[in-house]
Design a protein around this motif. Structure first.
Motif, PDB file in Angstrom:
ATOM      1  N   ASP A 257      -0.119  -4.780  -5.908  1.00 19.43           N
ATOM      2  CA  ASP A 257       0.856  -5.871  -5.823  1.00 19.43           C
ATOM      3  C   ASP A 257       1.869  -5.842  -6.960  1.00 19.43           C
ATOM      4  N   ASN A 262       5.627  -1.973  -2.480  1.00 17.84           N
ATOM      5  CA  ASN A 262       4.788  -2.839  -1.660  1.00 17.84           C
ATOM      6  C   ASN A 262       5.293  -4.271  -1.579  1.00 17.84           C
ATOM      7  N   TYR A 264       6.694  -6.049  -4.347  1.00 12.04           N
ATOM      8  CA  TYR A 264       6.763  -6.735  -5.636  1.00 12.04           C
ATOM      9  C   TYR A 264       8.225  -6.947  -6.003  1.00 12.04           C
ATOM     10  N   ARG A 281       0.001  -0.217   1.879  1.00 12.62           N
ATOM     11  CA  ARG A 281       0.005  -1.507   1.190  1.00 12.62           C
ATOM     12  C   ARG A 281      -1.332  -2.230   1.160  1.00 12.62           C
ATOM     13  N   GLU A 492      -7.234  -8.738  -7.251  1.00 14.03           N
ATOM     14  CA  GLU A 492      -6.418  -7.986  -8.207  1.00 14.03           C
ATOM     15  C   GLU A 492      -7.139  -6.750  -8.733  1.00 14.03           C
ATOM     16  N   HIS A 495      -7.458  -4.225  -5.079  1.00 14.79           N
ATOM     17  CA  HIS A 495      -6.309  -3.881  -4.238  1.00 14.79           C
ATOM     18  C   HIS A 495      -5.471  -2.829  -4.973  1.00 14.79           C
TER      19      HIS A 495
END
Length: 556
Positions: A257, A262, A264, A281, A492, A495
């Motif tokens: 992320d 992706n 951001y 993603r 977090e 991913h």
């Protein structure tokens, strides 16, 4: 009679004329560690909504008593004149270090974290040291140890001491059982709803995890790993086609992320955005630490099978080598965790004529991985090179907490930076700036790698695959770094980014736009090995077409 007296000969204070009984020292140290060295546990419980009531506060006090009783019960085994001081020193030092790292980064200590500690090299250790660490060690361990060195231990015989120890163990059990009986419902609910709490009981969490790691190591059969994919062979290349060259870049601590590819909002991928790359993603990591993820992501059997295996097995690199390909592992971190033991390997620090700007203080920027690659390939066996080459580049990436070290001064678009390893002292935006700069530098590395691959178009059919080993917490819910148990680790930390690039020659074997259509399809580290086998044209019984993300797009 005075409780304390001063010895004229030694100048030290003693408890009564005969000194302090080992059991007394045990209980004093247990109380010290339970009350003070477990402050991360009490702080975590204090923040829970259910602990705001009087009942909740009483439960916290009762749990403190249970922790003290449990610690004292364990230390009863060492409550002897000749053993109490060295054992208490070990416990106090472990408790102080555990309190610092759990309290500073809001991590827990389990088997995964202990493995990380055991595999940490000097560079990583240096990045974790700080003034706050030494203050914690001084206050929580240094002060009681200074006092402990000055006291005299009572010279009781073994039978009187054994009787005292048995009574002490019984007292500890009564304390624990009594408090547990009174607060059983609170304990059951807390441990069920907040499973991470059990990993905060300090320092018993560290010793328990260390024991589990030792037990697992002892249960692992000796000898080489079980052979995997020995039937591997290469598909016949069309006449006139070039051998494949795959650059497999293993990222470190990168969050999906925080890639602008992706979605951001910040431009963290300015160079890759100008290239024809595919960014997946929705990719889930195999673990939340390098020690767990790295071996798992190179397993050809997937996460579930890897975690349940009772004997080490060969990995993707071995299968590629069985097929006759040239394989090289190039490292810029703390090693390959045993993955590359049976294939050629090298360290980025050992590259020929590395520019001084790339390496300093024992660390190299990731661009050192690309320096001298042609010479490294030329050193591989010629008969294997002719069939194809797989180069694995293991990044330093975004390894924390010293994020500011992961990018050079001229590649820091986001300012100001957080230049301390005590992350909670940083302004939140400065911390994100520092981390994002490391992602920007990874973007530069990958773009440079693609540029290098383009320069080999006349000799190889080239491709690049980049995937990170795990993610990172940057203060969300007061969590920092990574390594939480997978079951309740936040997104977090799990991913991760996965970026692919194909040369025109490699793209010619794929259906147009087919790969881009998969960018939002859920994948995981389980897909890596089979995708690599597919790209390199390896046929073997361990290959699973369903896990090869290129299989459905490949022209037959």
């Amino acid at each position: 009679m005075h409780l304390f007296h001063r010895s004229a000969a030694s100048g030290r204070y003693s408890h009564m004329a005969g000194g302090w009984n080992p059991l007394t020292l045990n209980w004093l140290a247990s109380a010290w560690m339970a009350i003070l060295a477990n402050w991360p546990l009490w702080n975590t419980l204090h923040q829970l909504p259910e602990m705001t009531s009087l009942r909740g506060k009483l439960f916290i006090a009762a749990l403190c008593g249970m922790v003290m009783g449990l610690t004292a019960f364990v230390l009863t085994l060492a409550s002897w004149r000749w053993s109490i001081k060295p054992v208490l020193a070990i416990f106090l030092l472990a408790a102080a270090a555990g309190a610092h790292f759990m309290g500073t980064y809001n991590v827990v200590i389990d088997t995964t974290m202990i493995v990380n500690v055991l595999q940490t090299d000097a560079r990583e250790t240096r990045d974790l040291l700080s003034l706050r660490f030494f203050i914690a060690m001084l206050l929580l361990a240094g002060l009681p140890l200074l006092w402990l060195t000055r006291v005299r231990v009572q010279p009781l015989g073994w039978w009187p001491q054994l009787k005292r120890n048995l009574l002490g163990a019984l007292a500890a059990l009564i304390l624990m059982v009594g408090l547990l009986a009174i607060f059983f419902a609170d304990m059951s609910t807390t441990m069920h709803n907040h499973k991470s709490v059990r990993y905060l009981i300090n320092p018993l969490n560290s010793f328990y995890a260390l024991g589990m790691v030792a037990a697992e190591a002892g249960a692992t059969p000796s000898g080489p790993p079980l052979a995997v994919g020995t039937d591997a062979k290469l598909v016949t290349r069309p006449a006139g086609s070039l051998p494949p060259l795959l650059l497999l870049v293993v990222g470190e601590t990168a969050r999906a992320d925080h890639f602008s590819l992706n979605g951001y909002a910040r431009p963290t991928n300015p160079q890759l955005a100008e290239l024809d790359v595919l960014s997946l993603r929705e990719v889930r990591s195999c673990g939340t630490s390098t020690a767990t993820s790295l071996p798992c992501m190179f397993s050809v059997f997937g996460k579930d099978s890897f975690e349940s295996e009772d004997h080490p097995r060969e990995n993707l690199l071995d299968v590629l080598q069985h097929a006759g390909l040239a394989v090289l592992w190039l490292d810029n971190q703390a090693g390959c965790k045993g993955l590359c033991d049976r294939v050629p390997q090298a360290d980025a620090h050992d590259g020929p004529n590395l520019p001084p700007a790339l390496c300093s203080d024992g660390e190299c920027l990731d661009e050192a991985l690309l320096h001298g690659l042609d010479a490294r390939i030329a050193a591989l066996p010629a008969e294997r090179r002719d069939k194809g080459v797989v180069l694995v580049l293991h990044q330093m990436g975004s390894h924390g907490p010293a994020y500011w070290k992961r990018s050079p001064p001229d590649r820091k678009p986001f300012k100001p930076e957080c230049e301390t390893n005590v992350l909670q002292k940083c302004d939140r935006q400065a911390l994100v700036n520092t981390y994002d700069n490391s992602i920007v530098y990874t973007d530069h590395l990958l773009a440079s790698a693609i540029g290098w691959l383009k320069g080999r178009a006349s000799s190889h059919t080239t491709a690049m695959l980049y995937v990170s080993d795990h993610g990172e917490s940057l203060g969300e819910n007061n969590l920092y770094l990574h390594g939480l148990p997978y079951a309740f680790a936040p997104r977090e930390q799990k991913h991760v980014p996965w970026v692919m690039w194909f040369s025109p020659a490699a793209s010619a074997s794929l259906k147009p736009d087919c790969m881009q259509a998969q960018r939002d399809t859920p994948y995981s580290h389980d897909n890596i090995s089979h995708t690599v086998l597919g790209l390199m044209g390896v046929q073997t019984s361990v290959y699973r077409e369903a896990l090869d993300i290129t299989a459905g797009c490949r022209l037959r």
